[in-house]
Design an enzyme around this catalytic site. Structure first.
Site, mmCIF file in Angstrom:
data_model
loop_
_atom_site.group_PDB
_atom_site.id
_atom_site.type_symbol
_atom_site.label_atom_id
_atom_site.label_comp_id
_atom_site.label_asym_id
_atom_site.label_seq_id
_atom_site.Cartn_x
_atom_site.Cartn_y
_atom_site.Cartn_z
ATOM 1 N N ASP A 4 0.816 -1.220 0.000
ATOM 2 C CA ASP A 4 0.000 0.000 0.000
ATOM 3 C C ASP A 4 0.845 1.264 0.000
ATOM 4 O O ASP A 4 0.673 2.144 -0.844
ATOM 5 C CB ASP A 4 -0.940 0.028 1.219
ATOM 6 C CG ASP A 4 -2.078 -0.976 1.097
ATOM 7 O OD1 ASP A 4 -2.322 -1.465 -0.033
ATOM 8 O OD2 ASP A 4 -2.713 -1.266 2.122
ATOM 9 N N ARG B 219 0.216 3.858 16.980
ATOM 10 C CA ARG B 219 -0.077 4.864 15.953
ATOM 11 C C ARG B 219 0.261 6.302 16.337
ATOM 12 O O ARG B 219 0.907 7.005 15.583
ATOM 13 C CB ARG B 219 -1.544 4.754 15.497
ATOM 14 C CG ARG B 219 -1.814 3.477 14.695
ATOM 15 C CD ARG B 219 -0.906 3.408 13.481
ATOM 16 N NE ARG B 219 -1.063 2.189 12.697
ATOM 17 C CZ ARG B 219 -0.216 1.173 12.707
ATOM 18 N NH1 ARG B 219 0.847 1.197 13.489
ATOM 19 N NH2 ARG B 219 -0.406 0.127 11.934
ATOM 20 N N ASP C 88 -6.927 2.968 11.849
ATOM 21 C CA ASP C 88 -5.654 3.671 11.827
ATOM 22 C C ASP C 88 -5.742 5.062 11.210
ATOM 23 O O ASP C 88 -5.043 5.981 11.624
ATOM 24 C CB ASP C 88 -4.601 2.829 11.102
ATOM 25 C CG ASP C 88 -4.127 1.661 11.968
ATOM 26 O OD1 ASP C 88 -4.308 1.740 13.197
ATOM 27 O OD2 ASP C 88 -3.587 0.689 11.415
ATOM 28 N N SER D 194 -2.816 -8.933 5.484
ATOM 29 C CA SER D 194 -2.292 -7.636 5.878
ATOM 30 C C SER D 194 -1.756 -7.799 7.296
ATOM 31 O O SER D 194 -2.485 -8.173 8.203
ATOM 32 C CB SER D 194 -3.414 -6.608 5.838
ATOM 33 O OG SER D 194 -3.027 -5.474 6.567
#
Ligand code: ARG
Length: 392
Positions: free
Chosen positions: A12, A91, A120, A169
């Site tokens: 990605d 994050r 996220d 993922s």
């Protein structure tokens, strides 16, 4: 125009590099990979790819900041619906580092590779917006499929080693490894063992570990003092061999979507189990009960990516107050996926053997008689009244 891209080196974010130029008109793409204890090879690979495909690359070490956050998490027994919050808590740490680079580079915008379906995007952007940055989310804005991305990457000479057969993922850092996507999206599908990398089914011999805590923070394994990073890494290795710390669960995302999630987190399971056990030895009944509410709120704030809300500091202040006495050790027994506390000690223990023991006479048991007369009084009255009203 310059954009700073939060870069993992995966499909990605790699596809984002040419996209930011072709579809968004940036002249310069700066990639940033933040090291929060993901496998060293991943960091290295991201660095190589960033240097190759972007105009400029930075690798930023945030291990220290991350471990500091994890210490807060341990003190709060961090748990959202049974999930140890590994991705969630990382994050904001990553985002702060990205912002530092974006400021230094005088970037016009910050880009990330999150989709519009997950959590996220919310966690990252909350921090990016806090510093007034324009945010670009190509994956969300362009509605791309994995197939299209693989093709697009190929056309742009980007090789990230993704095949259509292994479409998981994966998000990995010091605290946990998350596996999503592909066949796992069917909750009725039993995952094959090969989705796991940190854990095996478990050795035949159990193992006992001693974990020392100081003010709620783990400081030593089997009397060997270690810094937080080393300690967590070591427990991941030991726990993994015993199959400790696998989770296969349904999770409620912030948006309301339910998702099937698979996680591995040996150290998290060992540390939280041991920490909870020590708290039961030293905290009062009232403290334990109230702390549960605080923990639930704490976990949700972290899951939602809202740690800049003043409540986060307020919750931590309460927790820190309780942790002043959470000093001592716990021994846990690891065996085939289970972690069982089997011994504990603290100078602050509220347990007094002399008082509780069957074998002592320090407490005159007759004192309990009056207590017992009143205990349950209202329930007894209620039962009597109902009986009378029913007339039997
Ligand atoms: N569901 C978790 C969270 O929102 C983990 C997501 C991990 N992402 C991934 N690509 N595997 O915190």
């Amino acid at each position: 125009m310059k954009v700073v891209l939060s870069y993992s080196g995966g499909l990605d974010t790699s596809v984002c590099i040419p996209l930011l130029k072709e579809k968004y008109g940036f002249d310069e793409v700066v990639t940033v990979t933040v090291d929060i204890g993901q496998p060293e090879d991943d960091v290295k690979r991201a660095e190589e790819r960033g240097k190759k495909y972007a105009d400029k690359h930075f690798t930023v070490n945030a291990r220290k900041e991350y471990v500091e956050m994890l210490f807060k998490l341990i003190k709060a027994n961090g748990d959202y619906e049974g999930y140890v919050l590994g991705t969630s808590i990382a994050r904001p740490v990553i985002a702060e580092k990205i912002v530092e680079v974006a400021k230094a580079e005088k970037a016009d915008a910050i880009a990330h590779g999150c989709t519009g379906k997950g959590n996220d995007q919310l966690r990252f952007e909350n921090i990016f917006y806090q510093y007034g940055f324009r945010v670009i989310a190509p994956m969300r804005e362009l509605n791309l499929t994995r197939e299209w991305e693989i093709e697009y990457a190929k056309q742009h000479g980007i090789d990230v080693g993704v095949t259509k057969e292994k479409p998981y993922s994966i998000d990995e850092n010091l605290w946990s490894r998350s596996v999503e996507g592909g066949k796992l999206e069917d909750p009725s599908y039993i995952p094959p063992n090969d989705i796991y990398k940190w854990t095996v089914d478990g050795k035949d011999e159990p193992e006992i570990l001693k974990i020392d805590f100081e003010k709620g923070i783990p400081v030593a394994i089997n009397d060997e003092r270690m810094d937080g990073f080393e300690l967590i890494k070591t427990l991941n290795e030991i726990g993994g061999k015993h199959g400790v710390g696998r989770t296969d669960m349904m999770e409620d995302r912030v948006l309301g979507l339910k998702a099937r999630e698979n996680y591995e987190h040996p150290a998290a399971t060992i540390l939280i189990t041991a920490h909870r056990d020590l708290e039961k030895l030293v905290l009062s009944r009232r403290e334990l009960k109230f702390k549960k509410f605080v923990e639930e709120e704490w976990a949700e704030v972290v899951y939602y990516g809202l740690i800049n809300d003043p409540i986060f500091d307020a919750l931590n202040a309460f927790i820190d107050k309780t942790q002043e006495r959470v000093t001592g050790w716990v021994k846990v027994r690891l065996f085939k996926g289970s972690v069982l506390p089997v011994a504990r000690y603290s100078d602050y223990s509220l347990y007094v053997e002399e008082l509780t023991s069957f074998d002592t006479t320090t407490v005159d048991q007759k004192f309990a008689e009056g207590f017992s007369r009143f205990h349950g009084l209202q329930g007894r009255l209620y039962k009597e009244i109902i009986k009378k009203l029913k007339g039997d």
